[in-house]
Design an enzyme around this catalytic site. Structure first.
Site, PDB file in Angstrom:
ATOM      1  N   ALA A  66       0.873  -1.175   0.000  1.00 17.71           N
ATOM      2  CA  ALA A  66       0.000   0.000   0.000  1.00 17.71           C
ATOM      3  C   ALA A  66       0.907   1.221   0.000  1.00 17.71           C
ATOM      4  O   ALA A  66       2.066   1.147   0.429  1.00 17.71           O
ATOM      5  CB  ALA A  66      -0.872  -0.016   1.248  1.00 17.71           C
ATOM      6  N   GLY A 112       0.603  -4.847   1.034  1.00 18.27           N
ATOM      7  CA  GLY A 112      -0.576  -4.902   0.167  1.00 18.27           C
ATOM      8  C   GLY A 112      -0.296  -5.587  -1.169  1.00 18.27           C
ATOM      9  O   GLY A 112      -1.213  -6.122  -1.797  1.00 18.27           O
ATOM     10  N   GLU A 115      -0.578  -9.168  -0.426  1.00 23.15           N
ATOM     11  CA  GLU A 115      -2.006  -9.408  -0.170  1.00 23.15           C
ATOM     12  C   GLU A 115      -2.798  -9.455  -1.476  1.00 23.15           C
ATOM     13  O   GLU A 115      -3.754 -10.216  -1.610  1.00 23.15           O
ATOM     14  CB  GLU A 115      -2.555  -8.318   0.773  1.00 23.15           C
ATOM     15  CG  GLU A 115      -1.977  -8.455   2.184  1.00 23.15           C
ATOM     16  CD  GLU A 115      -2.308  -7.270   3.074  1.00 23.15           C
ATOM     17  OE1 GLU A 115      -1.888  -6.139   2.746  1.00 23.15           O
ATOM     18  OE2 GLU A 115      -2.993  -7.462   4.087  1.00 23.15           O
ATOM     19  N   GLU A 135       4.480  -5.034   7.407  1.00 23.08           N
ATOM     20  CA  GLU A 135       3.703  -3.982   8.072  1.00 23.08           C
ATOM     21  C   GLU A 135       4.120  -3.716   9.511  1.00 23.08           C
ATOM     22  O   GLU A 135       4.171  -2.561   9.945  1.00 23.08           O
ATOM     23  CB  GLU A 135       2.199  -4.312   8.023  1.00 23.08           C
ATOM     24  CG  GLU A 135       1.534  -4.075   6.672  1.00 23.08           C
ATOM     25  CD  GLU A 135       1.607  -5.282   5.746  1.00 23.08           C
ATOM     26  OE1 GLU A 135       2.427  -6.189   6.004  1.00 23.08           O
ATOM     27  OE2 GLU A 135       0.846  -5.315   4.765  1.00 23.08           O
TER      28      GLU A 135
HETATM   29  N1  CAA Z   1       4.592   3.155  -0.715  1.00 23.64           N
HETATM   30  C1  CAA Z   1       4.983   4.338  -1.279  1.00 23.64           C
HETATM   31  N2  CAA Z   1       6.134   4.465  -1.983  1.00 23.64           N
HETATM   32  C2  CAA Z   1       6.901   3.360  -2.103  1.00 23.64           C
HETATM   33  C3  CAA Z   1       6.546   2.128  -1.536  1.00 23.64           C
HETATM   34  C4  CAA Z   1       5.319   2.030  -0.813  1.00 23.64           C
HETATM   35  N3  CAA Z   1       4.872   0.894  -0.274  1.00 23.64           N
HETATM   36  N4  CAA Z   1       7.524   1.226  -1.819  1.00 23.64           N
HETATM   37  C5  CAA Z   1       8.457   1.897  -2.537  1.00 23.64           C
HETATM   38  N5  CAA Z   1       8.079   3.184  -2.716  1.00 23.64           N
HETATM   39  C6  CAA Z   1       8.800   4.234  -3.435  1.00 23.64           C
HETATM   40  C7  CAA Z   1       9.990   4.739  -2.612  1.00 23.64           C
HETATM   41  O1  CAA Z   1       9.561   5.693  -1.654  1.00 23.64           O
HETATM   42  C8  CAA Z   1      10.858   5.336  -3.686  1.00 23.64           C
HETATM   43  O2  CAA Z   1      10.331   6.583  -4.065  1.00 23.64           O
HETATM   44  P1  CAA Z   1      11.313   7.854  -4.195  1.00 23.64           P
HETATM   45  O3  CAA Z   1      12.223   7.481  -5.333  1.00 23.64           O
HETATM   46  O4  CAA Z   1      10.386   8.981  -4.507  1.00 23.64           O
HETATM   47  O5  CAA Z   1      12.034   7.973  -2.908  1.00 23.64           O
HETATM   48  C9  CAA Z   1      10.629   4.391  -4.878  1.00 23.64           C
HETATM   49  O6  CAA Z   1       9.401   3.710  -4.606  1.00 23.64           O
HETATM   50  C10 CAA Z   1      11.724   3.347  -5.035  1.00 23.64           C
HETATM   51  O7  CAA Z   1      11.852   2.653  -3.794  1.00 23.64           O
HETATM   52  P2  CAA Z   1      13.241   2.509  -3.008  1.00 23.64           P
HETATM   53  O8  CAA Z   1      14.152   3.627  -3.325  1.00 23.64           O
HETATM   54  O9  CAA Z   1      12.919   2.283  -1.565  1.00 23.64           O
HETATM   55  O10 CAA Z   1      13.801   1.166  -3.688  1.00 23.64           O
HETATM   56  P3  CAA Z   1      14.814   0.131  -3.027  1.00 23.64           P
HETATM   57  O11 CAA Z   1      15.233  -0.770  -4.131  1.00 23.64           O
HETATM   58  O12 CAA Z   1      15.861   0.801  -2.241  1.00 23.64           O
HETATM   59  O13 CAA Z   1      13.909  -0.717  -1.983  1.00 23.64           O
HETATM   60  C11 CAA Z   1      11.937  -1.896  -1.280  1.00 23.64           C
HETATM   61  C12 CAA Z   1      12.851  -1.506  -2.460  1.00 23.64           C
HETATM   62  C13 CAA Z   1      12.679  -2.856  -0.352  1.00 23.64           C
HETATM   63  C14 CAA Z   1      10.726  -2.595  -1.866  1.00 23.64           C
HETATM   64  C15 CAA Z   1      11.535  -0.627  -0.488  1.00 23.64           C
HETATM   65  O14 CAA Z   1      11.017   0.324  -1.425  1.00 23.64           O
HETATM   66  C16 CAA Z   1      10.484  -0.838   0.556  1.00 23.64           C
HETATM   67  O15 CAA Z   1      10.787  -1.355   1.625  1.00 23.64           O
HETATM   68  N6  CAA Z   1       9.220  -0.438   0.296  1.00 23.64           N
HETATM   69  C17 CAA Z   1       8.146  -0.487   1.242  1.00 23.64           C
HETATM   70  C18 CAA Z   1       7.656  -1.909   1.452  1.00 23.64           C
HETATM   71  C19 CAA Z   1       6.569  -1.946   2.517  1.00 23.64           C
HETATM   72  O16 CAA Z   1       6.807  -1.678   3.668  1.00 23.64           O
HETATM   73  N7  CAA Z   1       5.343  -2.325   2.114  1.00 23.64           N
HETATM   74  C20 CAA Z   1       4.235  -2.421   3.003  1.00 23.64           C
HETATM   75  C21 CAA Z   1       3.423  -1.178   2.949  1.00 23.64           C
HETATM   76  S1  CAA Z   1       2.196  -1.104   4.219  1.00 23.64           S
HETATM   77  C22 CAA Z   1       0.880  -1.966   3.631  1.00 23.64           C
HETATM   78  O17 CAA Z   1       0.925  -2.555   2.550  1.00 23.64           O
HETATM   79  C23 CAA Z   1      -0.349  -1.924   4.504  1.00 23.64           C
HETATM   80  C24 CAA Z   1      -1.461  -2.812   4.145  1.00 23.64           C
HETATM   81  O18 CAA Z   1      -1.411  -4.014   4.302  1.00 23.64           O
HETATM   82  C25 CAA Z   1      -2.713  -2.243   3.692  1.00 23.64           C
END
Ligand code: CAA
Length: 260
Positions: A66, A112, A115, A135
């Site tokens: 998400a 998400g 999911e 999460e």
């Molecule tokens: N939401 C918003 N933006 C996201 C994102 C997310 N879930 N995942 C990645 N992005 C964005 C980053 O912010 C970044 O944007 P900017 O260039 O503007 O900074 C871009 O995508 C590229 O990401 P990274 O620079 O972080 O890429 P990386 O290769 O270094 O890392 C990754 C990749 C490990 C997937 C890392 O992006 C990450 O950990 N992402 C988040 C994963 C996460 O925690 N997901 C769960 C979300 S909560 C949820 O889903 C709740 C639910 O159940 C409803």
């Protein structure tokens, strides 16, 4: 605007929906969720579509979760609404799709994103895919059905390990615990998902959708899955596909199903 957030391509009965938000690793914001929900809805009544393949744009991510930036300052009430609406308009609808939905997991499937793959009926992963429910590392829990569907698919013990540790697992490990049905090199992912779709499309569309319904009924509160199976089984006898399938067997020919 939402049109460009997903790409749709139809070919030989397969609708491929590609989540296209590569700058955010295809993270699910409200617009993506709405666009996906509309596409899944439209596919239900589209005579050209028999199977749906869901994938992510680029070679890095299926969906990285998400959109964290969208919900970072939400209140509890807004958080509940986010999960409720997401589950109702998209995740439950995918799971209840009368046409099989196959996730082609082409990279990160986190939060998400995992999911979303869990709501699909079948998951094929590229060997570079990484999956997890991170999460709790953000101080929240899975909200798009992950606490329910992950245990259904991999069992409670493995699901709790994944949810509580927030760790990612690789594609091979995901296959070994039944989280994904197959693992292939990235260049074979689309073809393998399409091959799976074609193998399903050889069968009666009516029976396929009834089978989905029967399997899901066992996970619904207050419904006896065995009773539901009996009813679904009986209903199959009233279909044109049943007449055609059994007749074709007797006549030693391939069936031509109408889906009715
Ligand atoms: N939401 C918003 N933006 C996201 C994102 C997310 N879930 N995942 C990645 N992005 C964005 C980053 O912010 C970044 O944007 P900017 O260039 O503007 O900074 C871009 O995508 C590229 O990401 P990274 O620079 O972080 O890429 P990386 O290769 O270094 O890392 C990754 C990749 C490990 C997937 C890392 O992006 C990450 O950990 N992402 C988040 C994963 C996460 O925690 N997901 C769960 C979300 S909560 C949820 O889903 C709740 C639910 O159940 C409803």
């Amino acid at each position: 605007m939402s049109d460009s957030l997903i790409l749709q391509q139809k070919s030989d009965g397969i609708l491929t929906i590609t989540i296209h938000r590569p700058q955010a690793l295809n993270a699910l914001n409200a617009e993506v969720i709405k666009a996906l929900a509309d596409a899944i809805d439209d596919a239900q009544t589209d005579g050209e579509v028999q199977t749906i393949v869901l994938t992510g744009s680029g070679d890095k991510a299926f969906v990285a979760g998400a959109d964290i930036k969208e919900f970072a300052d939400f209140s509890g009430k807004e958080g509940r609404a986010l999960a409720k609406q997401g589950q109702e308009i998209l995740f439950n609808r995918i799971e209840r799709s009368t046409k099989p939905v196959i996730a082609a997991v082409n990279g990160f499937a986190l939060g998400g994103g995992l999911e979303l793959a869990l709501a699909c009926h079948i998951r094929i992963a590229s060997d570079n895919a990484r999956m997890g429910l991170p999460e709790v590392s953000l101080g929240v829990i899975p909200g798009y059905g992950g606490t329910q569907r992950l245990p259904q698919i991999v069992g409670k013990g493995k699901a709790l390990e994944m949810i509580l540790s927030a760790k990612m697992i690789g594609a091979e490990q995901a296959a070994s615990c039944g989280l994904v049905n197959d693992v292939v090199p990235p260049e074979l992912l689309t073809e393998t998902a399409n091959k799976m779709a074609r193998s399903i499309m050889k069968n009666s569309p009516k029976a396929v959708s009834t089978a989905i319904q029967a399997v899901l009924s066992g996970y619904e509160d207050g419904i006896n899955g065995f009773d539901a199976e009996i009813n679904c089984f009986g209903a199959s006898f009233e279909t044109e596909d049943f007449k055609e399938g059994t007749q074709a067997f007797i006549e030693k020919r391939k069936p031509k199903f109408s889906g009715k």
